[in-house]
Design an enzyme around this catalytic site. Structure first.
Site, short mmCIF file in Angstrom:
data_model
loop_
_atom_site.label_atom_id
_atom_site.label_comp_id
_atom_site.label_asym_id
_atom_site.label_seq_id
_atom_site.Cartn_x
_atom_site.Cartn_y
_atom_site.Cartn_z
N ASP A 84 44.16 15.21 36.09
CA ASP A 84 43.64 15.44 34.84
C ASP A 84 43.02 14.22 34.20
OD1 ASP A 84 44.56 18.21 35.33
OD2 ASP A 84 46.49 17.66 34.03
N LYS A 85 41.93 14.56 33.37
CA LYS A 85 41.50 13.39 32.56
C LYS A 85 42.25 12.56 31.97
CE LYS A 85 37.48 12.97 29.58
NZ LYS A 85 36.29 13.58 28.90
#
Ligand code: URA
Length: 233
Positions: A103-104
């Protein structure tokens, strides 16, 4: 078969311009004899090519270990923010893609490669490549949470496979999965009415993030690390 100057470039030995100079000086040999022309065709699997007497090792594919910082998207192209590829100089990016996604806002170990077959194998649930994450969370993790998370929880119509969870204290620990559903760990914790605050991937497929790599830094995998990845039959 490929041109010698292309071979010198893809093996990271020299740019096309630098190759011309090396060749002109007779510093490159092909099976023992100096070669002067960059367009000479070589068999990269069999021929022995040396620079100043030192063999140049041909690597068909490239494998990079990256310490992903927060704020970067695990993709090759994304209009919503910088991609992990942008952490590498432009000349190093050719054909690379991230092997799986973080995930970012997740940090840690990400492998970049141009080897589609190996990436596919590592990401296939059949092959059980392990992924170890360190987490911190909002609420105390109880003994019952550990049992439930380890056995499998419902993350919206899917029951997660058995995994291993070790607590460091009430609010942090490590979790090792053999699968990688989208937002899996965050969803697993929300299934236990908890919330992941930070997530960091420590290891993947037996490879541990090099502690010498600061966030945003990268290095090629060592031959031993590549062999480890390839051992996932
Ligand atoms: N699980 C998540 O929720 N996020 C990640 O980035 C990796 C695993």
């Amino acid at each position: 078969m490929m041109r010698l100057d292309k071979f010198l470039s893809v093996s990271g030995t020299a740019s096309r311009k630098e190759s011309a100079a090396l060749l002109k000086k007779g510093r490159i040999t092909l099976n023992g004899a100096p070669v002067l022309k960059g367009e000479t065709k070589i068999d990269e699997e069999r021929d022995e090519i040396k620079l100043d007497g030192v063999p140049i090792v041909y690597q068909k594919h490239r494998y990079i270990m990256l310490h992903k910082p927060q704020g970067y998207v695990s993709s090759t192209d994304d209009p919503s923010g910088p991609t992990v590829l942008e952490l590498l100089p432009e000349k190093e990016r050719r054909d690379l893609f991230p092997c799986g996604r973080l995930d970012k806002n997740t940090t840690g170990l990400l492998i970049l490669t141009d080897d589609g077959k190996l990436a596919h194998r590592l990401l296939s649930p059949k092959h059980h490549a392990t992924k170890e994450y360190y987490f911190t969370c909002q609420r105390k993790v109880t003994e019952q949470d550990v049992v439930d998370l380890e056995n499998g929880v419902d993350i919206g119509g899917y029951i997660t496979k058995p995994c291993k969870l070790t607590l460091f204290d009430d609010l942090s620990g490590s979790i090792t999965l053999t699968e990688g559903k989208y937002h899996q760990i965050k969803l697993m914790f929300s299934a236990r009415c908890n919330k992941i605050l930070t997530l960091h991937r420590h290891a993947f497929g037996g490879i541990v993030l090099d502690p010498a790599l600061k966030e945003g830094a990268w290095r090629p995998l060592t031959p031993e690390e590549v062999a480890l990845l390839e051992s996932h039959e």
